[in-house]
Design a protein around this motif. Structure first.
Motif, PDB file in Angstrom:
ATOM      1  N   GLY A 111      30.740 -22.709 -14.773  1.00 37.01           N
ATOM      2  CA  GLY A 111      30.016 -23.361 -15.712  1.00 37.01           C
ATOM      3  C   GLY A 111      30.445 -23.179 -17.134  1.00 37.01           C
ATOM      4  N   PRO A 112      29.673 -23.990 -17.872  1.00 40.99           N
ATOM      5  CA  PRO A 112      29.728 -24.139 -19.284  1.00 40.99           C
ATOM      6  C   PRO A 112      29.795 -22.832 -20.001  1.00 40.99           C
ATOM      7  N   ARG A 113      28.559 -22.033 -19.376  1.00 41.11           N
ATOM      8  CA  ARG A 113      27.500 -21.252 -19.863  1.00 41.11           C
ATOM      9  C   ARG A 113      26.631 -19.785 -18.830  1.00 41.11           C
ATOM     10  N   VAL A 114      26.450 -18.629 -18.942  1.00 39.81           N
ATOM     11  CA  VAL A 114      26.258 -17.614 -18.561  1.00 39.81           C
ATOM     12  C   VAL A 114      24.661 -17.726 -20.048  1.00 39.81           C
ATOM     13  N   MET A 115      23.707 -18.010 -19.152  1.00 40.71           N
ATOM     14  CA  MET A 115      22.601 -17.476 -20.492  1.00 40.71           C
ATOM     15  C   MET A 115      21.339 -16.511 -20.489  1.00 40.71           C
ATOM     16  N   ASP A 116      21.810 -15.667 -19.121  1.00 41.14           N
ATOM     17  CA  ASP A 116      20.616 -15.174 -19.139  1.00 41.14           C
ATOM     18  C   ASP A 116      20.899 -14.505 -17.342  1.00 41.14           C
ATOM     19  N   VAL A 117      20.078 -13.303 -17.410  1.00 42.87           N
ATOM     20  CA  VAL A 117      20.175 -12.250 -15.783  1.00 42.87           C
ATOM     21  C   VAL A 117      19.271 -11.105 -15.779  1.00 42.87           C
ATOM     22  N   ASP A 118      18.539 -11.148 -14.910  1.00 42.24           N
ATOM     23  CA  ASP A 118      18.101 -10.495 -14.401  1.00 42.24           C
ATOM     24  C   ASP A 118      18.058  -9.788 -13.075  1.00 42.24           C
ATOM     25  N   GLY A 119      16.944  -8.778 -12.456  1.00 41.50           N
ATOM     26  CA  GLY A 119      17.489  -8.141 -11.344  1.00 41.50           C
ATOM     27  C   GLY A 119      16.224  -8.297 -10.725  1.00 41.50           C
ATOM     28  N   ALA A 120      16.521  -8.384  -8.986  1.00 40.12           N
ATOM     29  CA  ALA A 120      14.835  -7.929  -8.406  1.00 40.12           C
ATOM     30  C   ALA A 120      15.472  -8.006  -7.223  1.00 40.12           C
ATOM     31  N   GLY A 121      15.137  -6.854  -6.106  1.00 43.34           N
ATOM     32  CA  GLY A 121      15.350  -6.856  -5.111  1.00 43.34           C
ATOM     33  C   GLY A 121      16.323  -6.865  -3.898  1.00 43.34           C
ATOM     34  N   GLY A 122      17.360  -5.989  -5.026  1.00 43.85           N
ATOM     35  CA  GLY A 122      18.887  -5.946  -4.331  1.00 43.85           C
ATOM     36  C   GLY A 122      19.568  -6.921  -4.572  1.00 43.85           C
ATOM     37  N   GLY A 123      19.267  -7.411  -6.043  1.00 43.57           N
ATOM     38  CA  GLY A 123      20.084  -8.724  -6.382  1.00 43.57           C
ATOM     39  C   GLY A 123      19.974  -8.695  -7.730  1.00 43.57           C
ATOM     40  N   LEU A 124      20.999  -9.307  -8.394  1.00 42.17           N
ATOM     41  CA  LEU A 124      20.674 -10.055  -9.739  1.00 42.17           C
ATOM     42  C   LEU A 124      20.631 -11.601  -9.449  1.00 42.17           C
ATOM     43  N   TYR A 125      20.595 -12.502 -10.600  1.00 44.33           N
ATOM     44  CA  TYR A 125      20.278 -13.431 -10.875  1.00 44.33           C
ATOM     45  C   TYR A 125      20.753 -13.940 -12.273  1.00 44.33           C
ATOM     46  N   ALA A 126      21.228 -15.303 -12.140  1.00 49.24           N
ATOM     47  CA  ALA A 126      21.658 -15.123 -14.067  1.00 49.24           C
ATOM     48  C   ALA A 126      21.722 -16.790 -13.697  1.00 49.24           C
ATOM     49  N   ALA A 127      21.600 -16.744 -14.896  1.00 47.55           N
ATOM     50  CA  ALA A 127      21.168 -18.835 -15.640  1.00 47.55           C
ATOM     51  C   ALA A 127      22.540 -18.955 -16.097  1.00 47.55           C
ATOM     52  N   LEU A 128      23.064 -20.192 -15.228  1.00 45.90           N
ATOM     53  CA  LEU A 128      24.277 -20.958 -15.606  1.00 45.90           C
ATOM     54  C   LEU A 128      24.300 -22.128 -16.554  1.00 45.90           C
ATOM     55  N   GLY A 129      23.506 -21.846 -17.361  1.00 43.01           N
ATOM     56  CA  GLY A 129      23.754 -23.447 -18.289  1.00 43.01           C
ATOM     57  C   GLY A 129      23.653 -24.603 -17.344  1.00 43.01           C
ATOM     58  N   SER A 130      24.524 -26.044 -17.325  1.00 33.30           N
ATOM     59  CA  SER A 130      23.901 -26.407 -16.550  1.00 33.30           C
ATOM     60  C   SER A 130      24.630 -26.195 -15.059  1.00 33.30           C
ATOM     61  N   ALA A 131      25.692 -25.102 -15.172  1.00 34.38           N
ATOM     62  CA  ALA A 131      25.518 -24.918 -13.694  1.00 34.38           C
ATOM     63  C   ALA A 131      24.787 -24.592 -12.663  1.00 34.38           C
ATOM     64  N   GLY A 132      23.622 -24.059 -12.880  1.00 30.36           N
ATOM     65  CA  GLY A 132      22.879 -23.798 -12.140  1.00 30.36           C
ATOM     66  C   GLY A 132      22.093 -22.184 -11.994  1.00 30.36           C
ATOM     67  N   LEU A 133      22.421 -21.642 -10.863  1.00 35.43           N
ATOM     68  CA  LEU A 133      21.596 -19.948 -11.276  1.00 35.43           C
ATOM     69  C   LEU A 133      22.751 -19.856  -9.933  1.00 35.43           C
ATOM     70  N   GLY A 134      23.546 -18.465 -10.923  1.00 39.38           N
ATOM     71  CA  GLY A 134      23.833 -17.805 -10.229  1.00 39.38           C
ATOM     72  C   GLY A 134      23.858 -16.261  -9.256  1.00 39.38           C
ATOM     73  N   ILE A 135      23.585 -16.238  -7.922  1.00 41.03           N
ATOM     74  CA  ILE A 135      23.062 -14.681  -7.259  1.00 41.03           C
ATOM     75  C   ILE A 135      23.698 -14.086  -6.973  1.00 41.03           C
ATOM     76  N   VAL A 136      23.762 -13.172  -7.260  1.00 38.87           N
ATOM     77  CA  VAL A 136      24.299 -11.363  -6.819  1.00 38.87           C
ATOM     78  C   VAL A 136      23.836 -11.092  -5.854  1.00 38.87           C
ATOM     79  N   ALA A 137      24.243 -10.261  -4.177  1.00 43.19           N
ATOM     80  CA  ALA A 137      24.513  -9.482  -3.875  1.00 43.19           C
ATOM     81  C   ALA A 137      24.699  -8.296  -3.769  1.00 43.19           C
ATOM     82  N   LEU A 138      23.863  -7.097  -4.373  1.00 47.44           N
ATOM     83  CA  LEU A 138      24.699  -5.346  -4.924  1.00 47.44           C
ATOM     84  C   LEU A 138      23.943  -4.886  -3.721  1.00 47.44           C
ATOM     85  N   ASP A 139      25.336  -3.840  -3.835  1.00 49.62           N
ATOM     86  CA  ASP A 139      25.278  -2.926  -3.095  1.00 49.62           C
ATOM     87  C   ASP A 139      24.518  -1.733  -3.342  1.00 49.62           C
ATOM     88  N   GLU A 140      24.368   0.501  -3.079  1.00 48.24           N
ATOM     89  CA  GLU A 140      23.196   0.695  -3.700  1.00 48.24           C
ATOM     90  C   GLU A 140      23.234   1.206  -4.857  1.00 48.24           C
TER      91      GLU A 140
END
Length: 184
Positions: A111-140
């Motif tokens: 997408g055009p941008r990654v504007m923010d990132v936050d984490g909870a519940g074993g994962g990350l969430y990224a604000a991807l500008g006009s591309a929506g939200l990014g969701i990342v599962a994390l290991d230990e």
């Protein structure tokens, strides 16, 4: 005459010069862990000791790729959102130094941008500008175990995650998302 106020984040976000707006010498985000804080200012990553007798003291200053505007620490990684459309994960050493040589790169070119990132519940969430939200599962260790994009409308500039909800700030609205989001 039509006069509109447009801030640096929401106006003209598809322009070639958009990333340069974030070079202003001001802190964009901070993540505090115990007696250390990491901060980004649109160009650099700062590591600041919070336990110095004379007040906060800069311990390190590192130039990062792109224009870093947000960060989140998870396990052995410091995840940094860059306006140039990448979420980069840098390993953090035992001495809290950040290894910048070989970061994990996610959402590059999605997408055009990654504007923010936050984490909870074993994962990350990224604000991807006009591309929506990014969701990342994390290991230990905080390394990615999988990622995908949730193509929701709007220009997402901020994100905050709790264990059961994701809050997204858009240029013209705020939205609350509840699982399942293809959660981490």
């Amino acid at each position: 005459m039509d006069i509109r106020v447009v801030d640096e984040v929401c106006g003209g976000s598809s322009g070639e010069d958009y990333p340069q707006r974030f070079e202003t010498p001001m802190f964009r985000d901070v993540f505090v862990e115990g007696d250390v804080a990491w901060l980004v200012d649109g160009s650099h990553l700062w590591r600041v000791a919070l336990d110095a007798p004379d007040g906060p003291t800069r311990e390190a200053l590192v130039r990062l790729d792109g224009h870093p505007v947000a960060l989140h620490r998870a396990g052995d990684y410091l995840w940094v959102a860059s306006v140039e459309a990448a979420l980069r994960g840098y390993r953090v050493g035992a001495d809290r130094s950040v290894e910048t040589d070989d970061p994990v790169v996610l959402f590059d070119g999605m997408g055009p941008r990654v504007m923010d990132v936050d984490g909870a519940g074993g994962g990350l969430y990224a604000a991807l500008g006009s591309a929506g939200l990014g969701i990342v599962a994390l290991d230990e260790s905080g390394a990615p175990a999988g990622s995908h994009r949730l193509p929701v409308p709007g220009f997402h500039v901020g994100v905050h995650a709790t264990k059961d909800r994701v809050f997204s700030a858009k240029c013209d609205a705020a939205q609350v998302y509840e699982p399942p989001l293809g959660t981490p």
